[in-house]
Design a protein around this motif. Structure first.
Motif, PDB file in Angstrom:
ATOM      1  N   UNK A  72     -12.937   2.763 -33.490  1.00 58.25           N
ATOM      2  CA  UNK A  72     -12.697   1.449 -32.889  1.00 58.25           C
ATOM      3  C   UNK A  72     -13.989   0.819 -32.384  1.00 58.25           C
ATOM      4  N   UNK A  73     -14.948   1.643 -31.924  1.00 63.24           N
ATOM      5  CA  UNK A  73     -16.231   1.091 -31.484  1.00 63.24           C
ATOM      6  C   UNK A  73     -17.035   0.601 -32.687  1.00 63.24           C
ATOM      7  N   UNK A  74     -16.920   1.293 -33.821  1.00 61.83           N
ATOM      8  CA  UNK A  74     -17.648   0.876 -35.017  1.00 61.83           C
ATOM      9  C   UNK A  74     -17.150  -0.464 -35.545  1.00 61.83           C
ATOM     10  N   UNK A  75     -15.897  -0.833 -35.230  1.00 63.18           N
ATOM     11  CA  UNK A  75     -15.357  -2.122 -35.677  1.00 63.18           C
ATOM     12  C   UNK A  75     -15.558  -3.230 -34.656  1.00 63.18           C
ATOM     13  N   UNK A  76     -16.103  -2.932 -33.491  1.00 61.41           N
ATOM     14  CA  UNK A  76     -16.291  -3.931 -32.445  1.00 61.41           C
ATOM     15  C   UNK A  76     -17.563  -4.738 -32.691  1.00 61.41           C
ATOM     16  N   UNK A  77     -17.758  -5.770 -31.860  1.00 61.62           N
ATOM     17  CA  UNK A  77     -18.930  -6.639 -32.009  1.00 61.62           C
ATOM     18  C   UNK A  77     -20.216  -5.974 -31.527  1.00 61.62           C
ATOM     19  N   UNK A  78     -20.134  -4.944 -30.681  1.00 57.75           N
ATOM     20  CA  UNK A  78     -21.319  -4.257 -30.154  1.00 57.75           C
ATOM     21  C   UNK A  78     -21.617  -2.962 -30.917  1.00 57.75           C
ATOM     22  N   UNK A  79     -21.114  -2.862 -32.126  1.00 59.68           N
ATOM     23  CA  UNK A  79     -21.307  -1.635 -32.897  1.00 59.68           C
ATOM     24  C   UNK A  79     -22.781  -1.382 -33.191  1.00 59.68           C
ATOM     25  N   UNK A  80     -23.541  -2.432 -33.504  1.00 55.29           N
ATOM     26  CA  UNK A  80     -24.962  -2.244 -33.836  1.00 55.29           C
ATOM     27  C   UNK A  80     -25.748  -1.737 -32.630  1.00 55.29           C
ATOM     28  N   UNK A  81     -25.405  -2.228 -31.430  1.00 55.75           N
ATOM     29  CA  UNK A  81     -26.115  -1.790 -30.218  1.00 55.75           C
ATOM     30  C   UNK A  81     -25.886  -0.302 -29.956  1.00 55.75           C
ATOM     31  N   UNK A  82     -24.637   0.128 -30.020  1.00 57.51           N
ATOM     32  CA  UNK A  82     -24.333   1.532 -29.745  1.00 57.51           C
ATOM     33  C   UNK A  82     -24.797   2.446 -30.875  1.00 57.51           C
ATOM     34  N   UNK A  83     -24.906   1.904 -32.071  1.00 61.34           N
ATOM     35  CA  UNK A  83     -25.418   2.709 -33.180  1.00 61.34           C
ATOM     36  C   UNK A  83     -26.921   2.957 -33.005  1.00 61.34           C
ATOM     37  N   UNK A  84     -27.658   1.942 -32.590  1.00 61.96           N
ATOM     38  CA  UNK A  84     -29.087   2.119 -32.336  1.00 61.96           C
ATOM     39  C   UNK A  84     -29.318   3.038 -31.138  1.00 61.96           C
ATOM     40  N   UNK A  85     -28.472   2.943 -30.112  1.00 63.97           N
ATOM     41  CA  UNK A  85     -28.602   3.820 -28.965  1.00 63.97           C
ATOM     42  C   UNK A  85     -28.308   5.271 -29.342  1.00 63.97           C
ATOM     43  N   UNK A  86     -27.362   5.466 -30.248  1.00 63.47           N
ATOM     44  CA  UNK A  86     -27.014   6.825 -30.654  1.00 63.47           C
ATOM     45  C   UNK A  86     -28.175   7.508 -31.369  1.00 63.47           C
ATOM     46  N   UNK A  87     -28.972   6.745 -32.110  1.00 60.32           N
ATOM     47  CA  UNK A  87     -30.118   7.335 -32.795  1.00 60.32           C
ATOM     48  C   UNK A  87     -31.135   7.910 -31.809  1.00 60.32           C
ATOM     49  N   UNK A 163     -20.938   6.204 -20.711  1.00 63.64           N
ATOM     50  CA  UNK A 163     -19.805   5.909 -21.597  1.00 63.64           C
ATOM     51  C   UNK A 163     -19.787   6.896 -22.777  1.00 63.64           C
ATOM     52  N   UNK A 164     -19.637   8.181 -22.500  1.00 60.47           N
ATOM     53  CA  UNK A 164     -19.652   9.155 -23.608  1.00 60.47           C
ATOM     54  C   UNK A 164     -18.434   9.055 -24.514  1.00 60.47           C
ATOM     55  N   UNK A 165     -17.375   8.368 -24.073  1.00 56.54           N
ATOM     56  CA  UNK A 165     -16.165   8.280 -24.886  1.00 56.54           C
ATOM     57  C   UNK A 165     -16.382   7.434 -26.143  1.00 56.54           C
ATOM     58  N   UNK A 166     -17.476   6.687 -26.197  1.00 48.55           N
ATOM     59  CA  UNK A 166     -17.744   5.853 -27.373  1.00 48.55           C
ATOM     60  C   UNK A 166     -18.188   6.677 -28.577  1.00 48.55           C
ATOM     61  N   UNK A 167     -18.525   7.923 -28.363  1.00 46.13           N
ATOM     62  CA  UNK A 167     -18.990   8.787 -29.443  1.00 46.13           C
ATOM     63  C   UNK A 167     -18.091  10.004 -29.558  1.00 46.13           C
ATOM     64  N   UNK A 168     -17.887  10.460 -30.771  1.00 45.38           N
ATOM     65  CA  UNK A 168     -17.079  11.653 -31.024  1.00 45.38           C
ATOM     66  C   UNK A 168     -17.908  12.623 -31.862  1.00 45.38           C
ATOM     67  N   UNK A 169     -17.539  13.897 -31.788  1.00 46.75           N
ATOM     68  CA  UNK A 169     -18.263  14.920 -32.522  1.00 46.75           C
ATOM     69  C   UNK A 169     -17.837  14.940 -33.985  1.00 46.75           C
ATOM     70  N   UNK A 170     -18.810  15.244 -34.846  1.00 47.86           N
ATOM     71  CA  UNK A 170     -18.563  15.334 -36.270  1.00 47.86           C
ATOM     72  C   UNK A 170     -19.134  16.654 -36.775  1.00 47.86           C
ATOM     73  N   UNK A 171     -18.298  17.441 -37.445  1.00 49.95           N
ATOM     74  CA  UNK A 171     -18.707  18.729 -38.007  1.00 49.95           C
ATOM     75  C   UNK A 171     -18.859  18.570 -39.512  1.00 49.95           C
ATOM     76  N   UNK A 172     -20.006  19.026 -40.031  1.00 54.43           N
ATOM     77  CA  UNK A 172     -20.282  18.916 -41.459  1.00 54.43           C
ATOM     78  C   UNK A 172     -21.042  20.157 -41.918  1.00 54.43           C
TER      79      UNK A 172
END
Length: 253
Positions: A72-87, A163-172
């Motif tokens: 749901x965060x990836x589909x929001x208008x602030x997705x680019x901001x949180x994606x850059x912060x995640x890096x 706001x850690x709830x904006x990110x989820x863990x991914x196993x690969x």
């Protein structure tokens, strides 16, 4: 005719005294150790700078886990901001088990608990550093928190993402696609210098000359082969010394 001792006669002539001879021998040996240390460092630098070679058939070596944006965060208008912060604050964990659980002993029974993984937290020193890549807008999403440090025996300040709830863990799967190039000549030279230093217990003296302390690093604290067998490698001393001297001379040229 007045009689003179050997030391008094040496002071009046160009002959070297016994003390000076010993000092020159020790100084020359220390200079050789310095050159040997420089040569060892140069060989390790060449080894670390060897390129990676892609594998014909990649293989899996366990699992890796990191964070990604929630759907749901990836589909929001602030997705680019949180994606850059995640890096900048993303973390990775590696495990041989897909469940990412570790064994914990409790009352003599094997209990498996899940490993805790959070996004990156910044210490007070990192937060004030000029090398911090966070912008002022990104800093506003962190709050100050005091936490007890068992090693330092005091409370330390950390800056935690609020706001850690904006990110989820991914196993690969953790795939190995490249391997380090191996140079046999380079490996043999490194091994020869390592054997010479270890067999004659020169690591402490090199550290003392280089840094002023004689304690060796934990990774170099290996058992001397001569302590196991007093006559071991005695015949190799001349070979080691001759080969090391040749490498030092070639390195100086």
């Amino acid at each position: 005719m007045q009689n003179y001792t050997v030391e008094e006669y040496a002071l009046c002539t160009r002959f070297k005294t016994e003390r000076r001879k010993k000092r020159l021998v020790r100084t020359d040996f220390e200079k050789q150790l310095i050159q040997l240390r420089k040569l060892d460092t140069e060989l390790w630098t060449k080894r670390n700078n060897l390129p990676l070679i892609p594998l014909e058939v990649p293989y899996q070596r366990g699992w890796k886990r990191n964070f990604k944006l929630r759907d749901d965060v990836a589909r929001s208008s602030e997705a680019s901001f949180y994606r850059e912060l995640l890096e900048k604050i993303n973390t990775w964990q590696f495990s041989s088990e897909k469940s990412f659980k570790r064994k914990k002993k409790r009352k003599r029974k094997g209990v498996y608990v899940e490993k805790i993984q959070t996004v990156k937290e910044f210490s007070e020193w990192e937060w004030r550093s000029s090398k911090l890549e966070l912008t002022e807008k990104e800093k506003a999403h962190f709050y100050k928190r005091e936490r007890w440090c068992s090693n330092c025996k005091r409370y330390k300040i950390h800056y935690v993402f609020n706001e850690p709830w904006r990110y989820v863990l991914r196993v690969s799967p953790y795939m190995i696609t490249h391997t380090k190039m191996v140079d046999s000549d380079l490996e043999s030279q490194i091994k020869l210098i390592e054997n010479y230093i270890v067999n004659y217990n020169l690591r402490g003296k090199i550290n003392k000359i280089r840094g002023g302390f004689s304690n060796s690093w934990k990774s170099y604290r290996v058992e001397n082969p001569k302590e196991k067998n007093p006559i071991k490698n005695k015949s190799l001393h001349a070979v080691y010394q001759q080969y090391v001297d040749e490498m030092i001379e070639n390195h100086g040229k």
